[in-house]
Design an enzyme around this catalytic site. Structure first.
Site: not given
Length: 418
Positions: A233-235, A253, A353
């Site tokens: 959940g960083g973004k 997710d 990434c």
């Protein structure tokens, strides 16, 4: 009558003990295919090692994985792990008692010329060379130990300058990241767990590249935002701060554990507007209720992870054509499914990434060709409007570790016709 003296076996030397611990962990990583961070954590929980020995094992295991000594050889000859481990330790000046250089020569003599040819498997080395004119610099950057980036959570009413001042007063070396307006970079993770600003949600560990993907969204209060592959959940958290906690946000997710880790992070960050939803797969019937409703859909797609080789060097030991083909198919399916959630005039952000074009621009171009209602929107104007001095000669963003100093992330913005 003479007393019999009981003889005890000589204890293993400190060098031999270190060697064996490292070899056991590497077997877990390279033969059992357990991710490096998890393998080290599990091993340290099982073994009562003193802090200095833990540090040595951690640093040298990661050093071996980054160096990639004999990476193609080990794919064919698992029995050579001991010899490759010893070769690496000798190359960095470590004593490896019981396994000397002459024995390595006997074991690996026919293979020595190829041991240090590249830190990557041959196919990936060739792929980088085909794609990047400065592939040697890129490969060298992928071998370096990265620093740690954190994002300042503006919801906590603090500026980056104020956070930097607090960190420096606590004797942490920290500096502003060159691109993200919220980013702070520290040289390593030593003592990071003692940083109070991390425990109260003022700072969140997040690579600068990931912060820039969130910034590309241009998220503002009042929007409906879906993070399709939310992970930890960083973004989600970054976009939540951009919208001041005043947007409708869904974090989706297929991994229950990762979603579970996100819930306490949203609470700590001061966000009470994030709904987490566990999906069965990318075709989950739940998604239908959100068709044509989202202003922003962000896909952080499952990928090879080649852009994170600095911090996840074990990836390159396992990645092959078969796994890459599986990922390409999954990315196509996720793109098709997530695109249905975007409302007319909204945007779809596809991010990975990865440093491989087949996972990045080629996926986007193929999607646009088959889905006639989406078009590429150049990223550079979006960065300029946010006041960032960051530009790309292509419509998409491709960050490169040796140029940008962060993980190698890709992102493309696709606008749905209104």
């Amino acid at each position: 009558m003479k007393k019999r003296v009981r003889r005890t076996r000589n204890a293993a030397s400190p060098a031999a003990v270190r060697f064996q611990h490292g070899q056991h962990v590497l077997a877990d990583i390279l033969i059992k295919r357990i991710p490096a961070d998890r393998a080290l954590g599990n091993y340290f929980r099982r073994q009562n090692l003193d802090p200095a020995l833990k540090s040595w094992v951690n640093d040298h295991v990661y050093g071996f994985l980054r160096a990639g000594i004999g990476i193609d050889i080990l794919r064919k000859h698992n029995s050579t792990l001991k010899g490759l481990w010893a070769t690496y330790l000798l190359s960095v000046g470590e004593v490896t008692e019981g396994f000397h250089s002459h024995q390595i020569d006997e074991t690996l003599k026919p293979l020595l010329p190829t041991l240090t040819k590249s830190s990557l498997p041959a196919w990936l080395h060739e792929r980088f060379a085909e794609t990047y004119t400065d592939s040697k610099a890129l490969e060298a950057a992928c071998k370096r130990t990265p620093g740690v980036d954190v994002r300042v959570n503006t919801l906590k009413g603090i500026t980056r300058d104020a956070a930097l001042t607090q960190l420096k007063l606590q004797h942490y070396h920290a500096e502003a990241t060159p691109y993200s307006p919220w980013g702070v970079r520290m040289p390593n993770s030593h003592g990071l767990q003692r940083v109070g600003l991390l425990h109260n949600g003022t700072l969140e560990v997040q690579d600068e590249g990931s912060q820039l993907v969130a910034l590309l969204s241009g998220a503002v209060p009042g929007q409906t935002i879906i993070d399709f592959c939310a992970g930890a959940g960083g973004k989600t958290l970054a976009m939540g701060a951009m919208t001041e906690g005043k947007a409708r946000m869904l974090a989706l997710d297929v991994n229950e554990r990762r979603l579970g880790n996100l819930r306490p992070r949203t609470h700590r960050a001061g966000l009470d507007n994030v709904q987490t939803v566990l999906l069965k797969n990318e075709q989950d019937p739940y998604l239908q209720r959100w068709n044509d409703k989202a202003d922003i859909v962000l896909i952080d797609a499952p990928c090879s992870g080649t852009g994170t080789l600095r911090r996840n060097p074990d990836i390159k030991w396992h990645l092959g054509h078969e796994e890459l083909d599986r990922l390409l198919t999954l990315q196509q399916q996720i793109l098709e499914s997530a695109s249905r959630l975007v409302k007319p005039g909204g945007i779809l952000i596809y991010a990975t990434c990865s440093l491989l074009p087949e996972e990045n621009q080629q996926q986007v171009e193929a999607f646009i060709e088959t889905q006639g209602d989406f078009s590429l929107e150049p990223v550079t104007p979006r960065f300029k409007s946010a006041g960032l001095r960051l530009s790309f000669d292509k419509p998409w963003m491709q960050l490169q570790p040796h140029i940008h100093g962060c993980d190698g992330l890709f992102a493309a913005v696709l606008r749905k016709q209104g």
